[in-house]
Design an enzyme around this catalytic site. Structure first.
Site, PDB file in Angstrom:
ATOM      1  N   GLU A 134       0.883  -1.160   0.000  1.00 30.76           N
ATOM      2  CA  GLU A 134       0.000   0.000   0.000  1.00 30.76           C
ATOM      3  C   GLU A 134       0.917   1.204   0.000  1.00 30.76           C
ATOM      4  O   GLU A 134       1.566   1.504   1.000  1.00 30.76           O
ATOM      5  CB  GLU A 134      -0.903  -0.045   1.242  1.00 30.76           C
ATOM      6  CG  GLU A 134      -2.222   0.644   1.010  1.00 30.76           C
ATOM      7  CD  GLU A 134      -2.186   2.082   1.442  1.00 30.76           C
ATOM      8  OE1 GLU A 134      -1.737   2.920   0.612  1.00 30.76           O
ATOM      9  OE2 GLU A 134      -2.580   2.380   2.570  1.00 30.76           O
ATOM     10  N   CYS A 184      -1.786   9.009   2.222  1.00 29.17           N
ATOM     11  CA  CYS A 184      -1.567   8.472   0.878  1.00 29.17           C
ATOM     12  C   CYS A 184      -2.764   8.799  -0.024  1.00 29.17           C
ATOM     13  O   CYS A 184      -2.634   8.820  -1.228  1.00 29.17           O
ATOM     14  CB  CYS A 184      -1.295   6.988   0.937  1.00 29.17           C
ATOM     15  SG  CYS A 184      -2.355   6.122   2.074  1.00 29.17           S
ATOM     16  N   GLU A 222       4.755  12.960  -4.813  1.00 24.45           N
ATOM     17  CA  GLU A 222       3.998  12.926  -3.553  1.00 24.45           C
ATOM     18  C   GLU A 222       4.738  13.795  -2.539  1.00 24.45           C
ATOM     19  O   GLU A 222       5.833  13.480  -2.106  1.00 24.45           O
ATOM     20  CB  GLU A 222       3.884  11.485  -3.033  1.00 24.45           C
ATOM     21  CG  GLU A 222       3.070  11.403  -1.763  1.00 24.45           C
ATOM     22  CD  GLU A 222       2.875   9.982  -1.248  1.00 24.45           C
ATOM     23  OE1 GLU A 222       3.861   9.248  -1.073  1.00 24.45           O
ATOM     24  OE2 GLU A 222       1.712   9.603  -1.007  1.00 24.45           O
TER      25      GLU A 222
END
Ligand code: NAI
Ligand code: MG
Length: 499
Positions: free
Chosen positions: A260, A295, A397
Site C-alpha cells: 500500500e 496516501c 507525492e
C-alpha cells in the site's frame, strides 16, 4: 545543535518501553535505543529499542513456534479473541488517542481520536468475519469429492509507516491473525509508542509469539525482516520507493506481497460545484487537518476554468480559518509534520513553488521562523496555481499541505491529466450531474474514487492502489482472504475399493 552529552542528559529520564517478542517485553540485542520525539515541541518523549537482524531472528523463531498452535485454533475462537481485543482497545481509546497525537503531531480532536476508535472497529470487523474463511466444493461428478480450504500462510512480516500508525498496524494484525497467521511487525521509527500500546492490549488476549512487534529503523530492522527465510508473506505500507525494495526481497524467495504505497490523487471539480459543500469536501479530501500526510490526499485540484478564481477564493477563506496549534489542544484543527526530514522536504517544495515565476501562490507559504508555531514542525496549508500538470509539485507525492490547482475546460482533457501519473490510489469528483460524475469515476485510473465526498477508508471496502500505488487489498473480507490465506484443493476419489 545539541551536543551528544546534552542529548544524553535530555533522554536519561525518558519513559522507556520494550518491544514484544514471544509474549515478553524485551530490549534489542544491540542494547541501542531510538529516541521518540514530540514533533510539536521538538522534544524527546520516550525511548524504544533499536532492533536489528538478531532481534528479527528471535521474533521470527517465536512466531514460527506459535504458528503450530494458532493455525489450529478454530476460526470462530480466533474471532472471539479479536473481539475481546476490540473491546479492550475501545475502553482505552483516550489514552491511545493522546499517545498518537503526542508522537505523530496529528491533532487529537480532528485526527487521533478518530484513529483510536477506528482501530477498535477494525478488530471488531475482522473478529466477526472469522467464520467466512470458507472453502468451496467442485462439482466433478458423483465419484469425486473436490474441495478447497483457506489455509493461513505462516509468519507474516509487516512493515508500517508513521502517518496513521495504530490504524495501519491494526489493518494488518487483525486480518492476518483472524486467518490463522502469526506476525512479526516492524513499527515506524517515528511513531512506535501507539503501536506498542496496542500490542500490549493485544498481548493480554493472545498466546505468546502470535504477535511480535519490533521497533527499529528501515534498513537495520525492516531489511532483515523483508529478507528473512522464515517469513511466508510480506505486507508493507509506506513509500513507493521502499515498496520496490520490499517487492524485490519478496521476488528472491517467491513470497506473496501486499503493498500500500503513495499517491498523487486528483480532485476534479465541475463548474456546477462552485459551492461551499464542495469546498469543505476538497479540504477533507486534501486531508489538510492531518497536514496532508495521507496516501489518499487529493493533492491535484482540477478546477473548471469558469469557477477557477471563485472556488479558490472560497477555499482560501475556509482553509485559513483552520487553527494550527498544539495537537493535544482541543481547539486545534491542524497539527504538525512528523519529523525534521519530512518538514524540510515539504518546505523545499513550497520554496520551489515560490521561486517559480510561472506559478502563482494563492495562499499559504513557508512556515513562520518565530513565534509559537516555530517550536514545532508546523507547515502552513499552501495552494499554488497557474501551472499545468507537468511540474514537480504536480507529479511528486509531497506528503505535506501543498495543493496544486490546475485549470481545465474540456472534460476529456481533465481526465487525461488526472490519469497522467504513475500513481493511482484515490480520486475525487465533484458535480451535481451524477451521470457525468460516475462516467468520470469509471474513467479514472485509481483504486478508489469518491463522488461528492472526501472521506477516509472504512472497514469492508476493497481498498488499494492501481499502478505504482500498490498491489493487493487488505481492508475487507476479500482483502483478508486474498492477502492472508492460500487455497488448497483436496480431491478425493470416492470409488476406491478394497481388492
Ligand atoms: P518509508 O517508506 O521510508 O517508511 C515506511 C516504513 O518502511 C518505516 O517503517 C520504515 O522504517 C520502513 N523502511 C524504510 N526503509 C526500509 C528498507 N530499506 N527496508 C525495509 N523497511 C524499510 O517512508 P518515510 O521515509 O517515512 O517517508 C518518505 C515518504 O514516503 C513520504 O514523504 C511519503 O511520500 C511516503 N509515505 C507514504 C505513506 C503512505 O501511507 N502511502 C506513509 C509514509 C510515507
Ligand atoms: Mg516522532
Amino acid at each position: 545543535m545539541s551536543t551528544a552529552a546534552e542529548t544524553k542528559a535530555a533522554t536519561a529520564s525518558l519513559p522507556s518501553k520494550g518491544m514484544l517478542i514471544d509474549g515478553n517485553w524485551v530490549d534489542g540485542a544491540s542494547g541501542g535505543r531510538i529516541t521518540v520525539e514530540n514533533p510539536a515541541k521538538r522534544k524527546p518523549i520516550g525511548e524504544v529499542p533499536r532492533a536489528n537482524a538478531a532481534d528479527v531472528d528471535r521474533a521470527v523463531a517465536a512466531a514460527s513456534k506459535a504458528y503450530a498452535q494458532w493455525r489450529k485454533v478454530v476460526p470462530r475462537e480466533r474471532g472471539k479473541v479479536l473481539l475481546k481485543i476490540a473491546e479492550a482497545l475501545q475502553s482505552r481509546t483516550e489514552e491511545m488517542a493522546r499517545t498518537i497525537a503526542l508522537e505523530t503531531g496529528n491533532a487529537l480532536r480532528t485526527q487521533a481520536r478518530g484513529e483510536a476508535n477506528m482501530t477498535a472497529d477494525i478488530f471488531r470487523y475482522f473478529g466477526g468475519l472469522a467464520s467466512e474463511l470458507k472453502g468451496e466444493t467442485l462439482p466433478l461428478g458423483e465419484h469425486v469429492l473436490s474441495y478447497t480450504r483457506r489455509e493461513p500462510l505462516g509468519v507474516v512480516g509487516a512493515i508500517i509507516p508513521w502517518n496513521a500508525p495504530v490504524m495501519l498496524a491494526a489493518l494488518k494484525i487483525a486480518p492476518a491473525l483472524c486467518a490463522g497467521n502469526v506476525m512479526v511487525m516492524k513499527a515506524a521509527e517515528d511513531a512506535p509508542l501507539g503501536v506498542l500500546l496496542m500490542a500490549e492490549i493485544c498481548q493480554e488476549f493472545l498466546p505468546p509469539g502470535v504477535l511480535n512487534v519490533l521497533t527499529g529503523y528501515g534498513e537495520e530492522c525492516g531489511g532483515p525482516l523483508a529478507n528473512h527465510p522464515g517469513i511466508a508473506k510480506l505486507s508493507f505500507t509506506g513509500s513507493t520507493e521502499v515498496g520496490k525494495v520490499i517487492m524485490r526481497a519478496a521476488a528472491e524467495r517467491i513470497v506473496p506481497v501486499s503493498l500500500e504505497l503513495g499517491g498523487k490523487s486528483p480532485s476534479i471539480v465541475y463548474p456546477d460545484a462552485d459551492e461551499d459543500w464542495a469546498v469543505d469536501g476538497i479540504i477533507a479530501a486534501m486531508r489538510f487537518t492531518r497536514q496532508s500526510q495521507s496516501c489518499t490526499a487529493g493533492s491535484r485540484l482540477f478546477l473548471h476554468e469558469d469557477i477557477f478564481d471563485s472556488f479558490l477564493k472560497k477555499l482560501e477563506k475556509k482553509t485559513t480559518a483552520l487553527k494550527l496549534g498544539d495537537p493535544l489542544d482541543e481547539a486545534t484543527d491542524i497539527g504538525t509534520i512528523i519529523n525534521n526530514k519530512q518538514f524540510t522536504k515539504v518546505c523545499k517544495y513550497v520554496d520551489e513553488g515560490l521561486k517559480r515565476s510561472d506559478a502563482k501562490l494563492v495562499f499559504g507559504g513557508l512556515p513562520p521562523k518565530t513565534g509559537p508555531l516555530s517550536e514545532g514542525y508546523f507547515a502552513i496549508p499552501t495552494v499554488f496555481a497557474d501551472r499545468s500538470n507537468d511540474w514537480r509539485l504536480a507529479r511528486e507525492e509531497i506528503f505535506g499541505p501543498v495543493l496544486v490547482a490546475i485549470r481545465w475546460s474540456d472534460e476529456a482533457e481533465a481526465i487525461r491529466m488526472a490519469n497522467d501519473s504513475h500513481y493511482g490510489l484515490a480520486a475525487y469528483v465533484w458535480t451535481h450531474d451524477i451521470g457525468a460524475g460516475l462516467k468520470t469515476a469509471h474513467a479514472i485510473e485509481s483504486g478508489w474514487v469518491q463522488v461528492n465526498q472526501g472521506l477516509g477508508q472504512v472497514p469492508g471496502m476493497s481498498y488499494g492502489g492501481y499502478k505504482q500505488s500498490g498491489i493487493g487489498r487488505e481492508f475487507s473480507l476479500e482483502g483478508m482472504l486474498d492477502s492472508f490465506t492460500q487455497r488448497k484443493s483436496v480431491t478425493v476419489n470416492l470409488e476406491v475399493r478394497r481388492s
